[in-house]
Design an enzyme around this catalytic site. Structure first.
Site, PDB file in Angstrom:
ATOM      1  N   GLY A 149       0.841  -1.197   0.000  1.00 31.84           N
ATOM      2  CA  GLY A 149       0.000   0.000   0.000  1.00 31.84           C
ATOM      3  C   GLY A 149       0.877   1.247   0.000  1.00 31.84           C
ATOM      4  O   GLY A 149       0.564   2.262   0.635  1.00 31.84           O
ATOM      5  N   GLY A 159      -0.452   5.047  -1.353  1.00 37.22           N
ATOM      6  CA  GLY A 159      -1.502   5.833  -0.716  1.00 37.22           C
ATOM      7  C   GLY A 159      -0.961   7.090  -0.061  1.00 37.22           C
ATOM      8  O   GLY A 159       0.236   7.407  -0.177  1.00 37.22           O
ATOM      9  N   GLN A 160      -1.857   7.793   0.635  1.00 38.41           N
ATOM     10  CA  GLN A 160      -1.484   9.073   1.245  1.00 38.41           C
ATOM     11  C   GLN A 160      -0.317   8.914   2.224  1.00 38.41           C
ATOM     12  O   GLN A 160       0.639   9.685   2.183  1.00 38.41           O
ATOM     13  CB  GLN A 160      -2.691   9.685   1.980  1.00 38.41           C
ATOM     14  N   ASP A 211       2.129  -1.947  -4.344  1.00 37.24           N
ATOM     15  CA  ASP A 211       0.725  -1.515  -4.301  1.00 37.24           C
ATOM     16  C   ASP A 211       0.017  -2.216  -5.440  1.00 37.24           C
ATOM     17  O   ASP A 211       0.659  -2.827  -6.301  1.00 37.24           O
ATOM     18  CB  ASP A 211       0.623   0.012  -4.439  1.00 37.24           C
ATOM     19  N   ILE A 212      -1.301  -2.074  -5.461  1.00 42.90           N
ATOM     20  CA  ILE A 212      -2.072  -2.720  -6.523  1.00 42.90           C
ATOM     21  C   ILE A 212      -1.975  -1.936  -7.830  1.00 42.90           C
ATOM     22  O   ILE A 212      -2.159  -2.460  -8.909  1.00 42.90           O
ATOM     23  CB  ILE A 212      -3.531  -2.931  -6.065  1.00 42.90           C
ATOM     24  N   ASP A 224      -1.184  -7.364  -4.874  1.00 40.40           N
ATOM     25  CA  ASP A 224      -2.521  -7.279  -4.286  1.00 40.40           C
ATOM     26  C   ASP A 224      -2.362  -7.651  -2.807  1.00 40.40           C
ATOM     27  O   ASP A 224      -1.918  -8.753  -2.484  1.00 40.40           O
ATOM     28  CB  ASP A 224      -3.430  -8.268  -5.029  1.00 40.40           C
ATOM     29  N   TYR A 249     -15.275   0.387   8.571  1.00 39.19           N
ATOM     30  CA  TYR A 249     -13.846   0.688   8.731  1.00 39.19           C
ATOM     31  C   TYR A 249     -13.427   0.548  10.199  1.00 39.19           C
ATOM     32  O   TYR A 249     -12.429  -0.108  10.520  1.00 39.19           O
ATOM     33  CB  TYR A 249     -13.614   2.110   8.238  1.00 39.19           C
ATOM     34  N   LYS A 269     -10.835  -1.969  12.035  1.00 36.58           N
ATOM     35  CA  LYS A 269      -9.671  -1.497  12.786  1.00 36.58           C
ATOM     36  C   LYS A 269      -9.660  -2.075  14.202  1.00 36.58           C
ATOM     37  O   LYS A 269      -8.621  -2.527  14.698  1.00 36.58           O
ATOM     38  CB  LYS A 269      -9.642   0.036  12.826  1.00 36.58           C
ATOM     39  N   ILE A 328      -5.056  12.646   8.539  1.00 33.94           N
ATOM     40  CA  ILE A 328      -3.717  13.078   8.149  1.00 33.94           C
ATOM     41  C   ILE A 328      -3.789  14.161   7.068  1.00 33.94           C
ATOM     42  O   ILE A 328      -4.506  14.006   6.074  1.00 33.94           O
ATOM     43  CB  ILE A 328      -2.895  11.879   7.601  1.00 33.94           C
TER      44      ILE A 328
HETATM   45  N1  SER Z   1      -8.507   9.255   7.788  1.00 34.69           N
HETATM   46  C1  SER Z   1      -9.261   8.064   8.052  1.00 34.69           C
HETATM   47  C2  SER Z   1     -10.599   8.144   7.447  1.00 34.69           C
HETATM   48  O1  SER Z   1     -11.127   9.224   7.419  1.00 34.69           O
HETATM   49  C3  SER Z   1      -9.367   7.856   9.528  1.00 34.69           C
HETATM   50  O2  SER Z   1      -8.449   6.909   9.948  1.00 34.69           O
HETATM   51  O3  SER Z   1     -11.137   7.159   7.070  1.00 34.69           O
END
Ligand code: SER
Length: 310
Positions: free
Chosen positions: A9, A12-13, A35-36, A53, A143, A147, A173
């Site tokens: 990954g 990503g950001q 990453d994919i 993947d 999500y 987590k 972030i």
């Molecule tokens: N930045 C993430 C989200 O908004 C939170 O962990 O899904």
């Protein structure tokens, strides 16, 4: 210790900047990005990239063996807003990705794993101010459920199999090198790009929606210093706190540089997600255990973002 690192990954950001930083720290040839799909031009130019993947055991195993990897960062995940649209798929991606690397770690194919949790692991019945390290966890999003479950799986592999797993609960972030993808806190990035391009922004969260946030350099620093910390007594998914702000406050800080900046509010389904999360978290445990310390406040973040979001 000499490390050979795999980031899954990596485009990503967070993965993008983590990869660049780890390449500085451990040397370009010792850090494999995967990453994919391919990432930004600067990331792709910075070193080796392998298409993987995150849910495919064979693809991950091949890289672990080929490069004698010691450290894995599993950064691939479906974020909160996207996950609400595709619940079962998101659950499958997030959990399979984690359980696959946990199993590979248990089987001895690498030594140390970083896996990120999130403020999304908390829920509407958790205390919302200075949310403690250990408290009621009742996530109400797909999500968040992934987590919170992930934290417990990591703890299980640490306790049962002695795997070295490290985790922080990231807040939202803020960064400019790679776009966030499908999160509830994405507004705090979009707003800077729109401020520069259009002089205006329509927020999908209401003006008083305060959330824990952090500048990317603090997040990367937390990640790398937690991984490098010699010995920790037990597994914890550490709360880490940067700053807290709401859309009204971020708009006010932008107006100090762009006085005509216009802000509109049109809350959508993401409002309910944000309302179920903490407004601030208590990170005294991270400060005590591995000397975590954030550096960036809102004024600094706004200055950096407005200078770089072109
Ligand atoms: N930045 C993430 C989200 O908004 C939170 O962990 O899904």
């Amino acid at each position: 210790m000499k490390q050979r690192v795999l980031i899954i990954g990596a485009c990503g950001q967070i993965g993008t900047e983590l990869t660049l930083k780890l390449r500085q720290k451990y040397g370009v040839t010792n850090v494999i990005a995967s990453d994919i799909k391919e990432g930004s031009a600067s990331l792709m130019a910075s070193g080796l990239f392998v298409k993987i993947d995150a849910t495919n055991r064979m693809q991950i195993l091949k890289v672990l063996q080929e490069y004698a990897i010691t450290q894995v960062y599993m950064m691939a995940a479906t974020l909160s807003a996207t996950a609400e649209r595709i619940p079962l798929k998101a659950w499958n991606i997030n959990m399979t990705a984690l359980l696959t690397v946990l199993e590979l770690g248990k089987e001895g194919f690498y030594k140390q794993l970083f896996w990120p949790s999130s403020i999304g692991a908390f829920g509407p019945t958790s205390p919302r101010l200075k949310t403690p390290q250990n408290t009621i966890m009742t996530p109400s999003t797909v999500y968040g459920i992934s987590k919170y479950s992930g934290e417990m799986w990591c703890q299980y592999y640490v306790n049962q199999y002695g795997l070295d797993v490290r985790t922080v609960r990231y807040p939202g972030i803020v960064s400019y090198k790679a776009e966030p993808g499908g999160g509830t806190t994405d507004y705090a990035v979009e707003i800077y790009f729109d401020a520069l391009k259009k002089g205006a922004y329509t927020s999908f969260l209401s003006e008083e929606t305060t959330l824990p946030m952090m500048y990317i350099d603090d997040a990367i620093n937390a990640t790398i210093s937690l991984m490098a910390y010699p010995k920790l007594k037990e597994y914890k998914a550490y709360n880490i706190s940067g700053i807290s702000f709401n859309p009204k406050e971020i708009a006010a800080s932008i107006r100090k540089k762009i006085p005509d900046f216009k802000m509109r509010y049109r809350p959508d389904f993401r409002q309910a997600i944000a309302d179920s999360w903490p407004q601030s978290v208590d990170d005294s445990q991270a400060k005590a255990d591995w000397h975590w310390q954030p550096q960036f406040d809102l004024e600094k973040i706004t200055a950096i973002m407005l200078a770089n979001c072109k």
